[in-house]
Design a protein around this motif. Structure first.
Motif, mmCIF file in Angstrom:
data_model
loop_
_atom_site.group_PDB
_atom_site.id
_atom_site.type_symbol
_atom_site.label_atom_id
_atom_site.label_comp_id
_atom_site.label_asym_id
_atom_site.label_seq_id
_atom_site.Cartn_x
_atom_site.Cartn_y
_atom_site.Cartn_z
ATOM 1 N N LYS A 29 34.811 54.675 52.573
ATOM 2 C CA LYS A 29 33.727 54.098 51.775
ATOM 3 C C LYS A 29 33.996 54.317 50.284
ATOM 4 N N ARG A 30 34.434 55.512 49.932
ATOM 5 C CA ARG A 30 34.740 55.830 48.530
ATOM 6 C C ARG A 30 35.911 54.980 48.017
ATOM 7 N N ARG A 31 36.956 54.827 48.830
ATOM 8 C CA ARG A 31 38.108 54.000 48.428
ATOM 9 C C ARG A 31 37.690 52.554 48.202
ATOM 10 N N ALA A 37 35.315 48.708 41.926
ATOM 11 C CA ALA A 37 35.120 49.034 40.515
ATOM 12 C C ALA A 37 36.354 48.642 39.699
ATOM 13 N N LYS A 38 37.535 48.915 40.222
ATOM 14 C CA LYS A 38 38.771 48.541 39.529
ATOM 15 C C LYS A 38 38.880 47.028 39.403
ATOM 16 N N TRP A 44 36.866 41.926 34.000
ATOM 17 C CA TRP A 44 36.187 41.943 32.708
ATOM 18 C C TRP A 44 37.205 42.106 31.577
ATOM 19 N N MET A 45 38.162 42.999 31.782
ATOM 20 C CA MET A 45 39.169 43.256 30.756
ATOM 21 C C MET A 45 40.009 42.004 30.493
ATOM 22 N N LEU A 46 40.398 41.305 31.538
ATOM 23 C CA LEU A 46 41.171 40.071 31.367
ATOM 24 C C LEU A 46 40.349 39.010 30.629
ATOM 25 N N ASP A 47 39.075 38.884 30.976
ATOM 26 C CA ASP A 47 38.217 37.931 30.270
ATOM 27 C C ASP A 47 38.134 38.267 28.784
#
Length: 100
Positions: A29-31, A37-38, A44-47
């Motif tokens: 679940k954490r993975r 999230a990544k 977002w970073m690419l945008d």
């Protein structure tokens, strides 16, 4: 071994297996949450990089520090679409060379 001891060992073994299963489920679940999230952050970073040449330059400088194999992923896919940024003469390769 006595019957009572055998029963206790069997219960212990079963409880240990249930605990391991619960831990594995929590880890999975954490993975999955971390991968999501990544993914969201990367998108977002690419945008942002596509919209702002300065952000694109900074991101390319970060990418330039990756291993050759990892850098190739970005260069081959042209994820930043650097050639399409108005007024920009940036390319993935030119920034990689500049940062060396």
């Amino acid at each position: 071994m006595t019957n009572r001891l055998e029963t206790a060992l069997k219960q212990y073994s079963q409880a240990k297996a249930r605990l391991q299963l619960a831990q594995n489920r929590e880890n999975e679940k954490r993975r999955k949450l971390e991968a999501r999230a990544k993914f969201l952050l990367g998108g977002w970073m690419l945008d942002e990089a596509r919209a702002d040449p300065q952000v694109a330059r900074q991101l390319c400088q970060v990418i330039a520090q990756f291993s050759e194999r990892d850098r190739a992923c970005f260069e081959d896919l042209n994820l930043l679409n650097l050639e399409e940024i108005p007024g920009s003469s940036l390319t993935s390769k030119s920034i990689a060379e500049e940062s060396q």
